[in-house]
Design an enzyme around this catalytic site. Structure first.
Site, PDB file in Angstrom:
ATOM      1  N   GLU A  48       6.385   3.409   2.063  1.00  0.00           N
ATOM      2  CA  GLU A  48       4.984   3.347   2.502  1.00  0.00           C
ATOM      3  C   GLU A  48       4.220   4.606   2.116  1.00  0.00           C
ATOM      4  OE1 GLU A  48       3.325   0.806   3.668  1.00  0.00           O
ATOM      5  OE2 GLU A  48       5.053  -0.517   3.852  1.00  0.00           O
ATOM      6  N   ASN A  52       1.229   4.775  -0.603  1.00  0.00           N
ATOM      7  CA  ASN A  52      -0.102   5.293  -0.265  1.00  0.00           C
ATOM      8  C   ASN A  52      -0.594   6.272  -1.331  1.00  0.00           C
ATOM      9  OD1 ASN A  52      -0.471   3.804   2.046  1.00  0.00           O
ATOM     10  ND2 ASN A  52      -0.105   5.496   3.455  1.00  0.00           N
ATOM     11  N   ARG A 106      -4.319  -5.326   0.550  1.00  0.00           N
ATOM     12  CA  ARG A 106      -3.705  -4.273   1.364  1.00  0.00           C
ATOM     13  C   ARG A 106      -3.866  -4.612   2.838  1.00  0.00           C
ATOM     14  NH1 ARG A 106      -0.167  -2.057  -1.541  1.00  0.00           N
ATOM     15  NH2 ARG A 106      -0.911  -2.106  -3.650  1.00  0.00           N
TER      16      ARG A 106
END
Length: 145
Positions: A48, A52, A106
């Site tokens: 994650e 990002n 997203r």
């Protein structure tokens, strides 16, 4: 806090490197003999954070993602993932579940996932200079060190 082991990794912000980072962290913590759940949690949190950086920090460009991972003698894993991308204007807003600055595909759950899988998540950022995410998790397995 005494450090038992440490690694540094620098990768380009390309999606192919997200899986590579996950595997490197997995191999790095394996001497701690983590449970399957602990291993999966850290791999997911790293994924994650790296994603990002790829998607939000560098958007349509390629930059560097810097990862530093440490293991303490207390079997605490500290992973720092840093970029020098766009930065986050409002960290509190960015960490709100379902908030995203990405496209419609997203979900806006990256920070929520990180927080649910780690003991501590710290985010610092300066717009225009980049973001640092620090993931901390105690491993309960039996260390091979």
């Amino acid at each position: 806090m005494d450090i038992k082991n440490e690694i540094n990794l620098v990768v380009n912000s390309k999606s192919v490197n997200e899986a590579f980072c996950r595997v490197v962290i997995s191999a790095f913590i394996s001497p701690l003999d983590p449970t399957i759940e602990e291993l999966s949690d850290l791999k997911t949190a790293v994924s994650e954070a790296v994603t990002n950086s790829i998607v939000h920090a560098y958007k349509d460009t390629v930059g560097k993602i810097y990862i530093n991972a440490k293991v303490t003698y207390e079997n605490v894993v500290i992973i720092r993932i840093r970029d020098r991308g766009l930065g986050i204007r409002d960290i509190k807003e960015a960490m709100t579940p379902l908030f995203t600055t990405g496209d419609g595909d997203r979900a806006g759950l990256g920070f929520t996932v990180m927080e649910s899988f780690c003991d501590k998540v710290k985010v610092s950022s300066t717009p225009g200079k980049g973001t640092t995410v620090v993931l901390t998790k105690k491993i309960t397995g039996h260390s091979a060190w």
